[in-house]
Motif scaffolding. Structure first.
Motif, PDB file in Angstrom:
ATOM      1  N   GLU A  65       0.885  -1.160   0.000  1.00 49.03           N
ATOM      2  CA  GLU A  65       0.000   0.000   0.000  1.00 49.03           C
ATOM      3  C   GLU A  65       0.920   1.206   0.000  1.00 49.03           C
ATOM      4  OE1 GLU A  65      -1.999  -3.393   0.888  1.00 49.03           O
ATOM      5  OE2 GLU A  65      -0.594  -2.612   2.361  1.00 49.03           O
ATOM      6  N   PHE A  66       0.677   2.143  -0.932  1.00 51.25           N
ATOM      7  CA  PHE A  66       1.595   3.256  -1.117  1.00 51.25           C
ATOM      8  C   PHE A  66       0.852   4.560  -1.364  1.00 51.25           C
ATOM      9  CE2 PHE A  66       0.667   1.542  -5.266  1.00 51.25           C
ATOM     10  CZ  PHE A  66       0.539   2.647  -6.094  1.00 51.25           C
ATOM     11  N   ASP A  67       1.572   5.662  -1.165  1.00 49.31           N
ATOM     12  CA  ASP A  67       1.049   6.996  -1.437  1.00 49.31           C
ATOM     13  C   ASP A  67       1.491   7.441  -2.825  1.00 49.31           C
ATOM     14  OD1 ASP A  67       0.139   7.171   1.227  1.00 49.31           O
ATOM     15  OD2 ASP A  67       2.051   8.012   1.893  1.00 49.31           O
ATOM     16  N   GLY A  68       0.682   8.300  -3.431  1.00 47.80           N
ATOM     17  CA  GLY A  68       1.079   8.905  -4.698  1.00 47.80           C
ATOM     18  C   GLY A  68       0.634   8.110  -5.905  1.00 47.80           C
ATOM     19  N   THR A  69       1.191   8.497  -7.042  1.00 48.04           N
ATOM     20  CA  THR A  69       0.809   7.847  -8.294  1.00 48.04           C
ATOM     21  C   THR A  69       1.602   6.569  -8.510  1.00 48.04           C
ATOM     22  OG1 THR A  69       2.472   8.946  -9.671  1.00 48.04           O
ATOM     23  CG2 THR A  69       0.363  10.126  -9.332  1.00 48.04           C
ATOM     24  N   PHE A  70       1.055   5.704  -9.319  1.00 46.44           N
ATOM     25  CA  PHE A  70       1.739   4.459  -9.670  1.00 46.44           C
ATOM     26  C   PHE A  70       3.092   4.759 -10.319  1.00 46.44           C
ATOM     27  CE2 PHE A  70       2.775   1.220 -12.812  1.00 46.44           C
ATOM     28  CZ  PHE A  70       2.749   0.073 -12.047  1.00 46.44           C
ATOM     29  N   ASP A  71       3.112   5.680 -11.276  1.00 48.08           N
ATOM     30  CA  ASP A  71       4.355   5.988 -11.998  1.00 48.08           C
ATOM     31  C   ASP A  71       5.433   6.524 -11.056  1.00 48.08           C
ATOM     32  OD1 ASP A  71       3.311   5.105 -14.422  1.00 48.08           O
ATOM     33  OD2 ASP A  71       2.624   7.103 -14.995  1.00 48.08           O
ATOM     34  N   ASP A  72       5.055   7.406 -10.122  1.00 44.81           N
ATOM     35  CA  ASP A  72       6.032   7.919  -9.154  1.00 44.81           C
ATOM     36  C   ASP A  72       6.537   6.798  -8.252  1.00 44.81           C
ATOM     37  OD1 ASP A  72       5.820  10.489 -10.166  1.00 44.81           O
ATOM     38  OD2 ASP A  72       4.494  11.194  -8.563  1.00 44.81           O
ATOM     39  N   TYR A  73       5.637   5.910  -7.866  1.00 52.69           N
ATOM     40  CA  TYR A  73       5.992   4.782  -7.002  1.00 52.69           C
ATOM     41  C   TYR A  73       7.019   3.885  -7.688  1.00 52.69           C
ATOM     42  CZ  TYR A  73       5.005   0.677  -4.003  1.00 52.69           C
ATOM     43  OH  TYR A  73       5.086  -0.385  -3.145  1.00 52.69           O
ATOM     44  N   ILE A  74       6.781   3.572  -8.947  1.00 52.17           N
ATOM     45  CA  ILE A  74       7.710   2.714  -9.691  1.00 52.17           C
ATOM     46  C   ILE A  74       9.056   3.416  -9.847  1.00 52.17           C
ATOM     47  CG2 ILE A  74       8.138   1.594 -11.913  1.00 52.17           C
ATOM     48  CD1 ILE A  74       6.074   0.181 -10.021  1.00 52.17           C
ATOM     49  N   THR A  75       9.036   4.691 -10.188  1.00 54.34           N
ATOM     50  CA  THR A  75      10.283   5.451 -10.330  1.00 54.34           C
ATOM     51  C   THR A  75      11.061   5.468  -9.026  1.00 54.34           C
ATOM     52  OG1 THR A  75       9.344   6.828 -12.074  1.00 54.34           O
ATOM     53  CG2 THR A  75      11.257   7.717 -10.901  1.00 54.34           C
ATOM     54  N   ASP A  76      10.365   5.708  -7.914  1.00 57.35           N
ATOM     55  CA  ASP A  76      11.025   5.712  -6.606  1.00 57.35           C
ATOM     56  C   ASP A  76      11.633   4.353  -6.289  1.00 57.35           C
ATOM     57  OD1 ASP A  76      10.277   8.349  -6.320  1.00 57.35           O
ATOM     58  OD2 ASP A  76       8.602   7.925  -4.958  1.00 57.35           O
ATOM     59  N   PHE A  77      10.918   3.285  -6.615  1.00 52.34           N
ATOM     60  CA  PHE A  77      11.437   1.943  -6.372  1.00 52.34           C
ATOM     61  C   PHE A  77      12.672   1.664  -7.210  1.00 52.34           C
ATOM     62  CE2 PHE A  77       8.033   0.324  -3.754  1.00 52.34           C
ATOM     63  CZ  PHE A  77       8.715  -0.623  -3.015  1.00 52.34           C
ATOM     64  N   VAL A  78      12.636   2.039  -8.470  1.00 46.61           N
ATOM     65  CA  VAL A  78      13.790   1.827  -9.343  1.00 46.61           C
ATOM     66  C   VAL A  78      15.003   2.565  -8.784  1.00 46.61           C
ATOM     67  CG1 VAL A  78      14.725   2.378 -11.621  1.00 46.61           C
ATOM     68  CG2 VAL A  78      12.490   1.294 -11.432  1.00 46.61           C
ATOM     69  N   ASN A  79      14.801   3.814  -8.355  1.00 52.63           N
ATOM     70  CA  ASN A  79      15.907   4.618  -7.832  1.00 52.63           C
ATOM     71  C   ASN A  79      16.426   4.110  -6.489  1.00 52.63           C
ATOM     72  OD1 ASN A  79      15.825   6.302 -10.067  1.00 52.63           O
ATOM     73  ND2 ASN A  79      14.427   7.735  -9.089  1.00 52.63           N
ATOM     74  N   ALA A  80      15.543   3.648  -5.625  1.00 48.11           N
ATOM     75  CA  ALA A  80      15.941   3.241  -4.274  1.00 48.11           C
ATOM     76  C   ALA A  80      16.311   1.769  -4.168  1.00 48.11           C
ATOM     77  CB  ALA A  80      14.816   3.548  -3.286  1.00 48.11           C
ATOM     78  N   MET A  81      15.721   0.934  -5.029  1.00 50.37           N
ATOM     79  CA  MET A  81      15.865  -0.513  -4.845  1.00 50.37           C
ATOM     80  C   MET A  81      16.147  -1.267  -6.134  1.00 50.37           C
ATOM     81  SD  MET A  81      12.735  -1.174  -2.164  1.00 50.37           S
ATOM     82  CE  MET A  81      13.136  -2.885  -1.904  1.00 50.37           C
ATOM     83  N   GLY A  82      16.713  -0.607  -7.126  1.00 51.14           N
ATOM     84  CA  GLY A  82      16.968  -1.269  -8.403  1.00 51.14           C
ATOM     85  C   GLY A  82      17.690  -2.602  -8.263  1.00 51.14           C
ATOM     86  N   PRO A  83      18.851  -2.652  -7.580  1.00 49.72           N
ATOM     87  CA  PRO A  83      19.567  -3.919  -7.449  1.00 49.72           C
ATOM     88  C   PRO A  83      18.771  -4.994  -6.699  1.00 49.72           C
ATOM     89  CG  PRO A  83      21.041  -2.089  -7.008  1.00 49.72           C
ATOM     90  CD  PRO A  83      19.644  -1.518  -7.112  1.00 49.72           C
ATOM     91  N   VAL A  84      17.965  -4.573  -5.728  1.00 50.97           N
ATOM     92  CA  VAL A  84      17.130  -5.540  -4.994  1.00 50.97           C
ATOM     93  C   VAL A  84      16.114  -6.159  -5.946  1.00 50.97           C
ATOM     94  CG1 VAL A  84      15.399  -5.788  -3.171  1.00 50.97           C
ATOM     95  CG2 VAL A  84      17.437  -4.411  -2.757  1.00 50.97           C
ATOM     96  N   PHE A  85      15.476  -5.316  -6.782  1.00 48.10           N
ATOM     97  CA  PHE A  85      14.517  -5.853  -7.741  1.00 48.10           C
ATOM     98  C   PHE A  85      15.196  -6.713  -8.786  1.00 48.10           C
ATOM     99  CE2 PHE A  85      10.968  -3.450  -6.127  1.00 48.10           C
ATOM    100  CZ  PHE A  85       9.917  -4.291  -6.445  1.00 48.10           C
ATOM    101  N   ASP A  86      16.394  -6.343  -9.213  1.00 44.94           N
ATOM    102  CA  ASP A  86      17.123  -7.179 -10.168  1.00 44.94           C
ATOM    103  C   ASP A  86      17.333  -8.579  -9.602  1.00 44.94           C
ATOM    104  OD1 ASP A  86      17.267  -5.045 -11.942  1.00 44.94           O
ATOM    105  OD2 ASP A  86      19.312  -4.516 -11.360  1.00 44.94           O
ATOM    106  N   ALA A  87      17.730  -8.636  -8.327  1.00 41.33           N
ATOM    107  CA  ALA A  87      17.942  -9.943  -7.685  1.00 41.33           C
ATOM    108  C   ALA A  87      16.638 -10.724  -7.592  1.00 41.33           C
ATOM    109  CB  ALA A  87      18.560  -9.751  -6.300  1.00 41.33           C
TER     110      ALA A  87
END
Length: 147
Positions: A75-97
């Motif tokens: 469950e998150f705040d804001g728009t879907f696109d902002d959420y995905i961008t924030d995740f890519v910036n903060a957790m890119g390597p974690v998602f890659d794994a």
């Protein structure tokens, strides 16, 4: 009699269905259960700063190989696109794994600018819509943390 205007709820749900490659069910649970990986995931979620709740949920029979589905539910705040961008910036390597265990993942690494849009489309395609009740529909994570 006056009525209070309703304000749009600030939180949104994400129900991301990950189809795990056959034979990798135990490995992804071991990855998620590793204390260092758990710390990295928690640190990334805090860095994103808009996530109210997050969890991984294997379907029944997952460890027996009767299901290949592992859900990422947030469950998150804001728009879907902002959420995905924030995740890519903060957790890119974690998602890659994590995505290395997934059958038919998006292009990796997700933080590569040529792959980040494809990652967002992939998440959107694997997100299963749902409703969301919130006891505090107008409060963001930051409002709660700063109160």
């Amino acid at each position: 009699m006056s009525s209070t205007p309703t304000t749009k709820q600030v939180q949104s749900p994400l129900n991301l269905k990950l189809t795990i490659t056959k034979g990798k069910n135990e490995a992804i649970l071991k990855y998620l259960g590793d204390p260092e990986n758990s710390k990295a995931i928690e640190a990334g979620l805090k860095k994103v700063g808009t996530v109210h709740f997050a969890r991984f949920l294997p379907e029944p029979g997952f460890l027996l190989g009767l299901s290949q589905t592992l859900w990422v539910i947030t469950e998150f705040d804001g728009t879907f696109d902002d959420y995905i961008t924030d995740f890519v910036n903060a957790m890119g390597p974690v998602f890659d794994a994590l995505l290395s265990f997934v059958d038919a993942p998006p292009p990796l690494p997700v933080e590569d600018p040529k792959n980040s849009a494809a990652f967002g489309k992939w998440v959107k395609a694997n997100d299963h819509a749902s409703n969301l009740y919130s006891a505090y529909p107008n409060l963001t994570v930051q409002m709660i943390l700063n109160s």
